[in-house]
Scaffold this motif. Structure first.
Motif, PDB file in Angstrom:
ATOM      1  N   GLU A 322       0.818  -1.219   0.000  1.00 34.74           N
ATOM      2  CA  GLU A 322       0.000   0.000   0.000  1.00 34.74           C
ATOM      3  C   GLU A 322       0.853   1.271   0.000  1.00 34.74           C
ATOM      4  OE1 GLU A 322      -3.503  -1.977  -0.402  1.00 34.74           O
ATOM      5  OE2 GLU A 322      -3.079   0.165  -0.513  1.00 34.74           O
ATOM      6  N   ARG A 342      -3.051   1.928  -3.632  1.00 33.08           N
ATOM      7  CA  ARG A 342      -3.596   3.269  -3.859  1.00 33.08           C
ATOM      8  C   ARG A 342      -2.915   3.955  -5.042  1.00 33.08           C
ATOM      9  NH1 ARG A 342      -3.644   3.090   1.811  1.00 33.08           N
ATOM     10  NH2 ARG A 342      -1.524   3.955   1.874  1.00 33.08           N
ATOM     11  N   ASP A 352     -10.144   3.523  -4.665  1.00 26.22           N
ATOM     12  CA  ASP A 352      -9.589   2.399  -3.912  1.00 26.22           C
ATOM     13  C   ASP A 352     -10.606   1.262  -3.819  1.00 26.22           C
ATOM     14  OD1 ASP A 352      -7.614   4.272  -1.455  1.00 26.22           O
ATOM     15  OD2 ASP A 352      -7.317   3.827  -3.580  1.00 26.22           O
TER      16      ASP A 352
END
Length: 507
Positions: A322, A342, A352
């Motif tokens: 992430e 993301r 997302d």
């Protein structure tokens, strides 16, 4: 001609309007004291002489041209009255191709006699066409027609004047013109070569150029020259490095026409263009692409190592996945998204979590999908461990975004395919920059380069040997093509493109 006879001074004025002399007040500077040659050639020469614009529209014609073509001067200048050559002549297409490639043509063609709208005949003629750039930066043509069927013997003095006139034209075109003897020595060198290399024409006449060719290019140049010397006609252009008089190296493009068998020329005619800035720009683009590929390869290797460790530590996987600065997605072997971080969603324009479960083929541009699918199948089959490609993804809005996509395969404990790792980097700005830069002409790139160096339009005009108004026209075109608002923004964009080299900033 009937009702169309003009006084000599009036014909000369018309030629000046065509840009050949640059105007009465500039004729001395344009011809360097040789204006009398032009006047004698145009008024009383035994050949027909016409001036035309780049599209072939006749701007002026002398009395002999009117006599040969069977048309009055006003007829030739009228719309549709300037068709000169027989369109059914099979030699015409090759002649026009030679003129487009080298800027000149000399040979035999069938010429129309009479008005195209009435009774028309033809005659075989010796034709010479030479291009030049007038004082306003406009491309012009001078066309000389001689009726070979009449077998007239020209006045040697006038022929000499015609030759000197053509040499004068060659002196003021942007590219250099040289003529090689059969032994490789230089017989004629136009003054433009001094601007390109620093060598004055008198220094090079009789000179063999092998000593100033870059050692790494010498073998290639010799091989090309031998082939050209053995094959009459036009040869494909080639580029090599030549040492300037100040010791620096220039990249020159040679476009050669072997006219050794032509008794009127008896040499190899070469049009020389300085392409140093173009070559440097291309080398810089290759360097930047290589650097990008290296960086992407390094990041891909790092991410692949990280994925291996993520099998042992899910929390570490989640944090790395992430928080990665590049876009990462996991794709099932069936082509559906398992996860996407993301950054990947930001690059591809999705929210997302929106991509999980979606078909990958719905998020890639239709034109790029088949090729990407084929590459993934090759990875799955073990034919290649991974692949990298520049492809377009589709944002949620439907608009495309360019990415550098790097895809590798994670296998399960049995060695079978488990899932794909997609690593993407946003290259949309770079691709758009490449497309914008590619839309510029060579001259516009030269102007943009000098804008980026902080030069004024007047300085650019002086250094590129083009008119001030032409520079302003190029700047306006550059602003439109780059999508900027002013020349300052255009200069900044050139620097962003990497068009300005560090070693060129001091030029």
């Amino acid at each position: 001609m009937d009702g169309d006879e003009k006084k000599p001074e009036e014909s000369l004025d018309r030629a000046e309007e065509a840009g050949f002399t640059g105007g009465r007040d500039r004729s001395a500077s344009s011809f360097g004291g040789e204006e009398h040659l032009y006047r004698a050639f145009f008024r009383a020469g035994p050949d027909g002489v016409l001036f035309a614009d780049a599209g072939g529209g006749i701007l002026d014609a002398n009395e002999e041209a009117c006599r040969l073509l069977g048309r009055g001067r006003e007829e030739l200048l009228a719309p549709g009255g300037g068709e000169i050559f027989d369109p059914s002549d099979p030699r015409l297409a090759a002649a026009r191709g030679e003129q487009d490639l080298t800027g000149s043509f000399r040979g035999h063609l069938r010429v129309l006699r009479g008005h195209p709208g009435g009774e028309v005949g033809t005659f075989e003629a010796s034709v010479t066409v030479a291009g030049y750039v007038d004082g306003a930066g406009e491309n012009r043509l001078v066309i000389v027609v001689r009726d070979t069927e009449e077998q007239r013997r020209p006045d040697p003095e006038v022929s000499r004047g015609a030759e000197e006139t053509f040499l004068s034209i060659a002196s003021y075109v942007g590219d250099a013109v040289v003529v090689f003897e059969i032994d490789g020595s230089l017989r004629y060198v136009s003054p433009a070569l001094e601007r390109l290399t620093g060598y004055a024409p008198e220094e090079l006449v009789g000179f063999v150029m092998l000593d100033v060719i870059h050692p790494e290019d010498l073998e290639m140049v010799v091989a090309e020259s031998v082939e050209i010397w053995d094959s009459p006609g036009i040869a494909p252009p080639f580029i090599f490095r030549l040492r300037r008089k100040d010791g620096s190296w220039a990249h020159l493009e040679f476009a050669m026409n072997n006219l050794l068998e032509d008794e009127r020329v008896g040499g190899v005619v070469v049009i020389i263009r300085d392409v140093t800035e173009r070559v440097r720009a291309e080398e810089e683009v290759r360097r930047l692409n290589s650097e990008l590929e290296r960086r992407v390869a390094e990041r891909t290797a790092e991410l692949q190592a990280a994925v291996t460790k993520l099998k042992e530590n899910e929390e570490l996987f989640r944090a790395t996945f992430e928080g990665a600065a590049t876009g990462i997605a996991l794709l099932s072997t069936e082509g559906r998204y398992l996860r996407a971080n993301r950054r990947f969603c930001t690059i591809t324009g999705h929210r997302d979590g929106e991509l999980v479960g979606e078909d990958f083929r719905d998020t890639i541009h239709p034109e790029d999908a088949p090729g990407d699918e084929e590459r993934r199948l090759r990875v799955a089959a073990g034919e290649t461990p991974d692949y990298s490609a520049e492809v377009r993804y589709l944002r949620e809005s439907g608009s495309p975004v360019w990415v550098q996509s790097n895809v590798s395969l994670v296998r399960d404990d049995s060695g079978g395919p488990a899932y794909f790792i997609l690593v993407v980097e946003d290259i949309d700005a770079r691709k758009k920059a490449e497309l914008a830069l590619g839309s510029l002409t060579l001259r516009e790139k030269e102007v943009l380069l000098r804008l980026a160096r902080g030069e004024t339009s007047r300085q650019i005009s002086d250094r590129l040997f083009i008119s001030y108004n032409t520079v302003r026209s190029h700047v306006a075109s550059i602003i439109v093509k780059l999508g900027v608002e002013n020349r300052t923004q255009a200069a900044r964009r050139a620097i962003e493109f990497g068009l300005v080299l560090d070693d060129a900033k001091t030029v």
